[in-house]
Design a protein around this motif. Structure first.
Motif, PDB file in Angstrom:
ATOM      1  N   TYR A 380       0.818  -1.211   0.000  1.00  0.00           N
ATOM      2  CA  TYR A 380       0.000   0.000   0.000  1.00  0.00           C
ATOM      3  C   TYR A 380       0.853   1.263   0.000  1.00  0.00           C
ATOM      4  O   TYR A 380       0.422   2.316  -0.472  1.00  0.00           O
ATOM      5  CB  TYR A 380      -0.961  -0.013   1.196  1.00  0.00           C
ATOM      6  CG  TYR A 380      -2.079  -1.014   1.016  1.00  0.00           C
ATOM      7  CD1 TYR A 380      -3.084  -0.796   0.083  1.00  0.00           C
ATOM      8  CD2 TYR A 380      -2.125  -2.185   1.777  1.00  0.00           C
ATOM      9  CE1 TYR A 380      -4.108  -1.713  -0.093  1.00  0.00           C
ATOM     10  CE2 TYR A 380      -3.145  -3.107   1.611  1.00  0.00           C
ATOM     11  CZ  TYR A 380      -4.134  -2.874   0.669  1.00  0.00           C
ATOM     12  OH  TYR A 380      -5.142  -3.795   0.480  1.00  0.00           O
ATOM     13  N   GLY A 383       1.917   3.493  -3.560  1.00  0.00           N
ATOM     14  CA  GLY A 383       0.806   4.078  -4.304  1.00  0.00           C
ATOM     15  C   GLY A 383       1.243   4.793  -5.564  1.00  0.00           C
ATOM     16  O   GLY A 383       0.484   4.866  -6.547  1.00  0.00           O
ATOM     17  N   LEU A 386       1.292   2.317  -8.357  1.00  0.00           N
ATOM     18  CA  LEU A 386      -0.051   1.995  -8.826  1.00  0.00           C
ATOM     19  C   LEU A 386      -0.573   3.122  -9.720  1.00  0.00           C
ATOM     20  O   LEU A 386      -1.205   2.866 -10.756  1.00  0.00           O
ATOM     21  CB  LEU A 386      -0.973   1.765  -7.630  1.00  0.00           C
ATOM     22  CG  LEU A 386      -2.397   1.293  -7.964  1.00  0.00           C
ATOM     23  CD1 LEU A 386      -2.373  -0.038  -8.702  1.00  0.00           C
ATOM     24  CD2 LEU A 386      -3.232   1.175  -6.683  1.00  0.00           C
ATOM     25  N   GLU A 398      -7.549  -5.708 -10.449  1.00  0.00           N
ATOM     26  CA  GLU A 398      -7.021  -4.916  -9.331  1.00  0.00           C
ATOM     27  C   GLU A 398      -7.819  -5.291  -8.083  1.00  0.00           C
ATOM     28  O   GLU A 398      -9.000  -4.967  -7.968  1.00  0.00           O
ATOM     29  CB  GLU A 398      -7.133  -3.423  -9.634  1.00  0.00           C
ATOM     30  CG  GLU A 398      -6.558  -2.529  -8.548  1.00  0.00           C
ATOM     31  CD  GLU A 398      -6.642  -1.056  -8.914  1.00  0.00           C
ATOM     32  OE1 GLU A 398      -6.296  -0.208  -8.072  1.00  0.00           O
ATOM     33  OE2 GLU A 398      -7.078  -0.738 -10.053  1.00  0.00           O
ATOM     34  N   ASP A 399      -7.170  -6.015  -7.162  1.00  0.00           N
ATOM     35  CA  ASP A 399      -7.851  -6.486  -5.952  1.00  0.00           C
ATOM     36  C   ASP A 399      -7.063  -6.039  -4.718  1.00  0.00           C
ATOM     37  O   ASP A 399      -5.824  -6.151  -4.675  1.00  0.00           O
ATOM     38  CB  ASP A 399      -7.953  -8.024  -5.947  1.00  0.00           C
ATOM     39  CG  ASP A 399      -8.755  -8.539  -7.137  1.00  0.00           C
ATOM     40  OD1 ASP A 399      -9.844  -7.990  -7.386  1.00  0.00           O
ATOM     41  OD2 ASP A 399      -8.269  -9.472  -7.809  1.00  0.00           O
ATOM     42  N   TYR A 400      -7.785  -5.576  -3.713  1.00  0.00           N
ATOM     43  CA  TYR A 400      -7.169  -5.121  -2.469  1.00  0.00           C
ATOM     44  C   TYR A 400      -7.170  -6.274  -1.463  1.00  0.00           C
ATOM     45  O   TYR A 400      -8.230  -6.820  -1.126  1.00  0.00           O
ATOM     46  CB  TYR A 400      -7.904  -3.905  -1.919  1.00  0.00           C
ATOM     47  CG  TYR A 400      -7.674  -2.673  -2.780  1.00  0.00           C
ATOM     48  CD1 TYR A 400      -6.702  -1.748  -2.449  1.00  0.00           C
ATOM     49  CD2 TYR A 400      -8.422  -2.474  -3.942  1.00  0.00           C
ATOM     50  CE1 TYR A 400      -6.465  -0.632  -3.249  1.00  0.00           C
ATOM     51  CE2 TYR A 400      -8.208  -1.369  -4.747  1.00  0.00           C
ATOM     52  CZ  TYR A 400      -7.220  -0.448  -4.395  1.00  0.00           C
ATOM     53  OH  TYR A 400      -6.988   0.640  -5.209  1.00  0.00           O
ATOM     54  N   THR A 401      -5.982  -6.655  -1.030  1.00  0.00           N
ATOM     55  CA  THR A 401      -5.802  -7.779  -0.116  1.00  0.00           C
ATOM     56  C   THR A 401      -5.082  -7.284   1.142  1.00  0.00           C
ATOM     57  O   THR A 401      -4.550  -6.160   1.160  1.00  0.00           O
ATOM     58  CB  THR A 401      -4.964  -8.884  -0.783  1.00  0.00           C
ATOM     59  OG1 THR A 401      -3.607  -8.421  -0.910  1.00  0.00           O
ATOM     60  CG2 THR A 401      -5.517  -9.243  -2.162  1.00  0.00           C
ATOM     61  N   GLY A 404      -1.552  -6.192   0.272  1.00  0.00           N
ATOM     62  CA  GLY A 404      -1.358  -5.074  -0.638  1.00  0.00           C
ATOM     63  C   GLY A 404      -2.338  -5.168  -1.802  1.00  0.00           C
ATOM     64  O   GLY A 404      -3.326  -5.918  -1.753  1.00  0.00           O
ATOM     65  N   VAL A 405      -2.038  -4.449  -2.867  1.00  0.00           N
ATOM     66  CA  VAL A 405      -2.916  -4.435  -4.045  1.00  0.00           C
ATOM     67  C   VAL A 405      -2.420  -5.472  -5.044  1.00  0.00           C
ATOM     68  O   VAL A 405      -1.291  -5.376  -5.556  1.00  0.00           O
ATOM     69  CB  VAL A 405      -2.938  -3.035  -4.703  1.00  0.00           C
ATOM     70  CG1 VAL A 405      -3.944  -3.026  -5.867  1.00  0.00           C
ATOM     71  CG2 VAL A 405      -3.281  -1.955  -3.695  1.00  0.00           C
ATOM     72  N   HIS A 406      -3.254  -6.466  -5.301  1.00  0.00           N
ATOM     73  CA  HIS A 406      -2.927  -7.492  -6.295  1.00  0.00           C
ATOM     74  C   HIS A 406      -3.318  -6.951  -7.676  1.00  0.00           C
ATOM     75  O   HIS A 406      -4.492  -6.649  -7.922  1.00  0.00           O
ATOM     76  CB  HIS A 406      -3.672  -8.787  -5.987  1.00  0.00           C
ATOM     77  CG  HIS A 406      -3.474  -9.840  -7.039  1.00  0.00           C
ATOM     78  ND1 HIS A 406      -4.516 -10.383  -7.764  1.00  0.00           N
ATOM     79  CD2 HIS A 406      -2.343 -10.442  -7.501  1.00  0.00           C
ATOM     80  CE1 HIS A 406      -4.050 -11.263  -8.612  1.00  0.00           C
ATOM     81  NE2 HIS A 406      -2.738 -11.327  -8.479  1.00  0.00           N
TER      82      HIS A 406
END
Length: 428
Positions: A380, A383, A386, A398-401, A404-406
């Motif tokens: 994260y 940024g 990203l 784009e998935d938030y885990t 972090g961001v996958h």
């Protein structure tokens, strides 16, 4: 102007076409051409390049033409230059010296001036003996060769050697600064597109038309020398840096290729090349091959490339009529050959603004086509990476885990290294 060919050996252009180009170089340098001659030899004369009979002809023509300069279409050895000047009693230049002179005229930036000066010294160093012939007259007989002339010559060589070493250090500093600027551009997420091509093909006209730049445009060879970079926005909203580079030419002096490596790095580092081709030229294929050869020499031969077929209005059958029709048929055939050999060819007229929308679309497609598939998890705190991906790449997932961001998608090759800290791209 003098040209010579060896039986059984053919150059890139025929003799007359090569001398035509030499005449344009002379015009660019402000030289008035009063005559031209050529000779076919069994072998090049090591002493005078041309045969003794041709030397006598030139001496006889002096009274009629009153010339003060003879220019040879190839590079001459130090001995050939010295012998010819003694025989003809006028200044003798070769193609390399003429090109170096033009480059010195057109260098506008500090970097360009440094590179030209280094190239001039590299050319002049082995030819210094002819600069000091007046000193030998101070001594008697052959002793002058071991007297003050020799001492001055060696001193001058050492001084030039020191100056060349200093120039290389300064050019290396400039090279470092350019690398830093490129890294800053990369961090801002701007892909680069370099315009390459044979000199006078219309590269600067294209840059001006696409970016509203004010780069000098003249009907001269090497009218612009220093690279110019401008920002453009493509139809999809992505910004791109477009760079106009120095034009190439047949028999490009090796000193220039070596000295201009810092500038030519703009070509090496580009994400995409636009090869501008003058389709109104009768030597289209020959000039395309010359550009490709120079690109290979500077290790940029494998770059993704779009071929912009410029001055297409000059081969339009509705324009090219009458006594020019035969030349039109030949040029139309050559343009078709380019279409057959090269995948991405876009007909344009930079001067009239024709086909530029298609060229911009091809640039956008070309940048996307050469992106790399990447899958990674960005912390994260990353940024900025990203945001860069959103601006210059393509995000498919784009998935938030919790980690972090996958992200799954595509990135320009220059941006892959910024995210491979976290995971290698899918294609390795």
């Amino acid at each position: 102007m003098i040209g010579a060919t060896v039986r059984g050996k053919s150059g890139v252009f025929d003799m007359e076409s090569s001398l035509d180009e030499l005449a344009l170089l002379a015009k660019t340098a402000g030289i008035i051409v009063v005559g031209r001659d050529s000779q076919t030899l069994n072998q090049i004369n090591p002493g005078t390049y041309i045969g003794s009979g041709k030397v006598e002809e030139l001496k006889q023509q002096h009274a009629e033409l009153n010339y003060g300069l003879v220019i040879f279409d190839d590079e001459l050895s130090p001995a050939q230059l010295r012998n010819l000047e003694q025989e003809l009693s006028v200044t003798v230049l070769d193609r390399t010296a003429l090109i170096l002179d033009i480059f010195a005229m057109h260098a506008r930036t500090r970097e360009g001036a440094l590179q030209v000066e280094l190239a001039q010294y590299a050319y002049r160093l082995p030819r210094l003996t002819r600069q000091w012939t007046h000193l030998s007259r101070q001594a008697v007989g052959g002793v002058g060769l071991r007297g003050p002339g020799e001492t001055q010559l060696e001193s001058d060589r050492r001084e030039i050697g020191r100056r060349m070493a200093q120039l290389r250090r300064e050019i290396e500093q400039v090279r470092t600064q350019r690398s830093q600027r490129r890294r800053q551009r990369r961090r801002r997420g701007l892909p680069t597109v370099a315009i390459v091509g044979y000199t006078n093909a219309g590269k600067s006209t294209l840059l001006n038309c696409l970016t509203n730049a004010d780069v000098l445009v003249q009907d001269q060879l090497f009218a612009t020398l220093d690279p110019t970079t401008r920002r453009i926005t493509l139809a999809g909203g992505k910004e791109v840096l477009l760079t106009d580079t120095v034009g190439f030419i047949q028999k490009l002096p090796t000193q220039l290729v070596a000295a201009f490596r810092a500038t030519l790095e703009e070509v090496q580092e580009a994400d995409l090349l636009i090869h501008v081709v003058d389709v109104s030229d009768e030597h289209i294929m020959e000039k395309v091959r010359i550009v490709e050869q120079v690109l290979r020499e500077i290790e940029a031969g494998g770059k993704p490339m779009i071929m912009a077929l410029n001055k297409i209005d000059m081969v339009d059958p509705e324009v090219y009529l009458g006594e020019e029709s035969n030349r039109f048929v030949r040029r139309e055939s050559l343009v078709n050959q380019l279409d057959d050999v090269y995948e991405d060819t876009i007909p344009i007229s930079a001067e009239k603004g024709t086909g530029l929308e298609n060229l911009l679309a091809a640039i956008e497609d070309g940048l996307v086509a050469h992106m790399v598939d990447v899958e990674t998890v960005l912390p994260y705190k990353a940024g900025d990476l990203l945001s860069l991906w959103h601006e210059q790449g393509i995000i498919e997932e784009e998935d938030y885990t919790p980690e972090g961001v996958h992200v799954v998608g595509k990135l320009p090759r220059w941006a892959v290294g910024m995210v491979t800290t976290y995971e290698e791209p899918l294609d390795g």
